[in-house]
Design a protein around this motif. Structure first.
Motif, PDB file in Angstrom:
ATOM      1  N   ALA A 122      14.052  16.705  97.637  1.00  0.00           N
ATOM      2  CA  ALA A 122      15.373  17.169  97.215  1.00  0.00           C
ATOM      3  C   ALA A 122      15.311  18.106  96.006  1.00  0.00           C
ATOM      4  O   ALA A 122      16.353  18.510  95.486  1.00  0.00           O
ATOM      5  CB  ALA A 122      16.252  15.969  96.888  1.00  0.00           C
ATOM      6  N   ALA A 123      14.093  18.466  95.563  1.00  0.00           N
ATOM      7  CA  ALA A 123      13.898  19.323  94.387  1.00  0.00           C
ATOM      8  C   ALA A 123      14.523  18.697  93.141  1.00  0.00           C
ATOM      9  O   ALA A 123      15.131  19.374  92.311  1.00  0.00           O
ATOM     10  CB  ALA A 123      14.458  20.729  94.640  1.00  0.00           C
ATOM     11  N   LEU A 124      14.341  17.372  93.006  1.00  0.00           N
ATOM     12  CA  LEU A 124      14.898  16.641  91.863  1.00  0.00           C
ATOM     13  C   LEU A 124      13.811  16.035  90.971  1.00  0.00           C
ATOM     14  O   LEU A 124      14.083  15.137  90.184  1.00  0.00           O
ATOM     15  CB  LEU A 124      15.839  15.535  92.359  1.00  0.00           C
ATOM     16  N   ASN A 125      12.588  16.551  91.065  1.00  0.00           N
ATOM     17  CA  ASN A 125      11.523  16.049  90.183  1.00  0.00           C
ATOM     18  C   ASN A 125      11.888  16.193  88.706  1.00  0.00           C
ATOM     19  O   ASN A 125      11.470  15.387  87.869  1.00  0.00           O
ATOM     20  CB  ASN A 125      10.203  16.798  90.435  1.00  0.00           C
ATOM     21  N   TRP A 126      12.683  17.228  88.386  1.00  0.00           N
ATOM     22  CA  TRP A 126      13.076  17.470  86.983  1.00  0.00           C
ATOM     23  C   TRP A 126      13.796  16.258  86.380  1.00  0.00           C
ATOM     24  O   TRP A 126      13.794  16.079  85.163  1.00  0.00           O
ATOM     25  CB  TRP A 126      13.977  18.704  86.871  1.00  0.00           C
ATOM     26  N   ALA A 127      14.411  15.442  87.235  1.00  0.00           N
ATOM     27  CA  ALA A 127      15.203  14.309  86.750  1.00  0.00           C
ATOM     28  C   ALA A 127      14.340  13.097  86.393  1.00  0.00           C
ATOM     29  O   ALA A 127      14.838  12.129  85.824  1.00  0.00           O
ATOM     30  CB  ALA A 127      16.241  13.917  87.797  1.00  0.00           C
ATOM     31  N   ILE A 128      13.057  13.141  86.761  1.00  0.00           N
ATOM     32  CA  ILE A 128      12.157  12.009  86.497  1.00  0.00           C
ATOM     33  C   ILE A 128      11.338  12.338  85.251  1.00  0.00           C
ATOM     34  O   ILE A 128      10.489  13.234  85.266  1.00  0.00           O
ATOM     35  CB  ILE A 128      11.248  11.739  87.720  1.00  0.00           C
ATOM     36  N   GLN A 129      11.611  11.623  84.164  1.00  0.00           N
ATOM     37  CA  GLN A 129      10.972  11.941  82.887  1.00  0.00           C
ATOM     38  C   GLN A 129       9.498  11.524  82.878  1.00  0.00           C
ATOM     39  O   GLN A 129       9.060  10.668  83.646  1.00  0.00           O
ATOM     40  CB  GLN A 129      11.725  11.264  81.733  1.00  0.00           C
ATOM     41  N   LYS A 130       8.764  12.139  81.957  1.00  0.00           N
ATOM     42  CA  LYS A 130       7.308  11.959  81.847  1.00  0.00           C
ATOM     43  C   LYS A 130       6.911  10.488  81.738  1.00  0.00           C
ATOM     44  O   LYS A 130       5.900  10.065  82.308  1.00  0.00           O
ATOM     45  CB  LYS A 130       6.826  12.738  80.617  1.00  0.00           C
ATOM     46  N   ALA A 131       7.708   9.694  81.022  1.00  0.00           N
ATOM     47  CA  ALA A 131       7.355   8.283  80.797  1.00  0.00           C
ATOM     48  C   ALA A 131       7.240   7.497  82.095  1.00  0.00           C
ATOM     49  O   ALA A 131       6.486   6.523  82.173  1.00  0.00           O
ATOM     50  CB  ALA A 131       8.397   7.626  79.890  1.00  0.00           C
ATOM     51  N   ARG A 154       6.441   8.878  85.133  1.00  0.00           N
ATOM     52  CA  ARG A 154       5.543   9.547  86.087  1.00  0.00           C
ATOM     53  C   ARG A 154       4.124   8.972  85.999  1.00  0.00           C
ATOM     54  O   ARG A 154       3.828   8.189  85.097  1.00  0.00           O
ATOM     55  CB  ARG A 154       5.497  11.054  85.795  1.00  0.00           C
ATOM     56  N   ALA A 155       3.271   9.418  86.925  1.00  0.00           N
ATOM     57  CA  ALA A 155       1.869   9.005  86.895  1.00  0.00           C
ATOM     58  C   ALA A 155       1.269   9.370  85.541  1.00  0.00           C
ATOM     59  O   ALA A 155       1.414  10.508  85.077  1.00  0.00           O
ATOM     60  CB  ALA A 155       1.099   9.676  88.021  1.00  0.00           C
ATOM     61  N   GLY A 156       0.637   8.400  84.889  1.00  0.00           N
ATOM     62  CA  GLY A 156       0.042   8.629  83.580  1.00  0.00           C
ATOM     63  C   GLY A 156       1.000   8.453  82.422  1.00  0.00           C
ATOM     64  O   GLY A 156       0.602   8.525  81.257  1.00  0.00           O
ATOM     65  N   ARG A 165       5.346   4.276  80.920  1.00  0.00           N
ATOM     66  CA  ARG A 165       5.912   3.227  81.778  1.00  0.00           C
ATOM     67  C   ARG A 165       5.883   3.717  83.224  1.00  0.00           C
ATOM     68  O   ARG A 165       6.896   3.688  83.930  1.00  0.00           O
ATOM     69  CB  ARG A 165       7.340   2.860  81.340  1.00  0.00           C
ATOM     70  N   GLU A 166       4.705   4.145  83.648  1.00  0.00           N
ATOM     71  CA  GLU A 166       4.518   4.691  84.997  1.00  0.00           C
ATOM     72  C   GLU A 166       5.019   3.713  86.062  1.00  0.00           C
ATOM     73  O   GLU A 166       4.718   2.519  86.023  1.00  0.00           O
ATOM     74  CB  GLU A 166       3.024   4.964  85.232  1.00  0.00           C
ATOM     75  N   GLY A 167       5.802   4.248  87.021  1.00  0.00           N
ATOM     76  CA  GLY A 167       6.265   3.417  88.137  1.00  0.00           C
ATOM     77  C   GLY A 167       7.168   2.295  87.668  1.00  0.00           C
ATOM     78  O   GLY A 167       7.951   2.444  86.736  1.00  0.00           O
ATOM     79  N   GLY A 168       7.066   1.151  88.375  1.00  0.00           N
ATOM     80  CA  GLY A 168       7.884   0.001  88.006  1.00  0.00           C
ATOM     81  C   GLY A 168       9.299   0.062  88.539  1.00  0.00           C
ATOM     82  O   GLY A 168      10.121  -0.794  88.220  1.00  0.00           O
ATOM     83  N   PHE A 169       9.606   1.073  89.354  1.00  0.00           N
ATOM     84  CA  PHE A 169      10.932   1.180  89.961  1.00  0.00           C
ATOM     85  C   PHE A 169      10.792   1.059  91.479  1.00  0.00           C
ATOM     86  O   PHE A 169       9.706   1.248  92.026  1.00  0.00           O
ATOM     87  CB  PHE A 169      11.601   2.505  89.586  1.00  0.00           C
TER      88      PHE A 169
END
Length: 373
Positions: free
Chosen positions: A251-260, A262-264, A267-271
């Protein structure tokens, strides 16, 4: 048949000549003076929208960090790192990473304030209650209306009622007294223009709306122009451009997922759906949401199939939103195409009434945002 619900501004809509239609279980105004004029008025001055059909929800229980940690199990956003008095765009996901709804959430110090889409609000509230209670209490707000004041004139109009409105920047949230009513105000919206969303006690909503409409720059705006404005702004409409089978990367919404998250990240994952979402972020998606410009004057609307060639071959994608873009001055659309055909300038074809007509992949948004950052 379920009886349609009415917002606290229903009587005012009728008085103003609103053409009422069923939408997400409510009787809502699709237009007042006309969609094209309302669209342009919002771009030029300030438009007042009734969005009281949307779901307003308060999450409480323990500290803000306790609430944020719990909420982070449902969304791939950084909730814990959100500063008090700030708002963020969010996504509820299923176990496969598909989008259950998009939403806004704000750090109000001792609670999280969440606004969800009208068509999904009952499911969203049930989803939050099942996942978060009893540790976090999920309370739907039933006694407030919600309106949006959008356009370049919005700051001047709202600042006339409370000068503090002018101090806010994009995605700030404050409690402001407007026309004697305690309002929860965010500097945000769904048009690509600067503006505010205002949660107001239901019994004060009509008086506040009338006060805003007294300003020479403010006009009432219906759902029709809300849709054309958000389409030109490249913003998704849930159930159309995004749904439970669509992952954020597609959906081209990667911008909405903050660095914390994301992989690395810290708080990677957990959702929910984290494995699928993080894998697609790393490896790319097979398809992508793109902007599309039909070649002629005829709009290509939701459901139109997209082809790679003028003749023969199977459909490679479909349009999910489309219509005439008044500011663009021509038809605009969004849809999904294979990732290798998602580059702006790629020539494709949309099938209208049995004929394949040219369609060009275009960058989003079609009209640049005017947010006050």
């Amino acid at each position: 048949m379920t009886e349609l619900r009415r917002t606290p501004l229903y009587a005012l809509h009728l008085e103003l000549g609103g053409k009422m239609v069923p939408f997400a279980g409510y009787e809502m105004p699709v237009q007042f003076a006309g969609i094209m004029g309302e669209h342009q008025h919002t771009r030029d001055k300030a438009g007042l929208f009734d969005v009281s059909h949307m779901g307003q929800v308060i999450l409480t229980g323990g500290s803000y960090q306790d609430i944020a940690s719990a909420f982070e199990t449902l969304v791939p956003m950084d909730v814990s790192g959100l500063s008090e008095g700030r708002q963020r765009y969010g996504l509820f996901l299923n176990e496969a990473g598909g989008i259950l709804d998009d939403l806004m959430f704000a750090n109000r110090g001792n609670h999280l304030f969440v606004v969800v889409n009208a068509a999904c609000k009952d499911q969203d509230i049930a989803h939050m209650k099942a996942a978060l209670e009893p540790g976090v209490t999920v309370t739907p707000v039933m006694d407030r209306a919600l309106m949006a004041l959008q356009g370049p004139g919005a700051e001047r109009v709202l600042a006339d009622l409370n000068p503090e409105a002018a101090e806010m920047r994009f995605m700030d949230v404050r409690t402001l007294v407007l026309d004697g009513a305690e309002c929860w105000v965010s500097r945000s919206g769904y048009t690509g223009e600067d503006g505010y969303e205002v949660s107001v006690p239901a019994d004060r909503a009509e008086a506040l709306a009338r006060r805003l409409l007294e300003h020479e720059d403010v006009a009432p705006i219906g759902l029709g122009a809300r849709d054309s404005l958000r389409l030109e702004a490249g913003l998704c409409l849930y159930g159309h451009d995004i749904d439970s089978d669509t992952l954020p990367t597609e959906a081209a919404l990667n911008w909405a997922i903050q660095k914390a998250r994301r992989a690395g990240g810290s708080r990677e994952g957990g959702f929910r759906g984290a494995d699928a979402v993080l894998a697609q972020m790393a490896n790319g998606a097979g398809r992508k949401r793109v902007g599309l410009r039909p070649g002629g004057r005829a709009p290509m609307r939701e459901g139109v199939e997209i082809f790679a060639a003028a003749e023969d071959g199977e459909p490679i994608g479909r349009i999910t939103s489309g219509g005439f873009g008044p500011t663009v001055g021509g038809p605009v659309a969004m849809g999904y195409v294979p990732a290798d055909l998602a580059t702006p300038g790629t020539e494709l074809f949309g099938e209208l009434r049995g004929k394949r007509l040219p369609l060009t992949v275009a960058p989003l948004p079609f009209v640049a945002a005017n947010f006050k950052r």
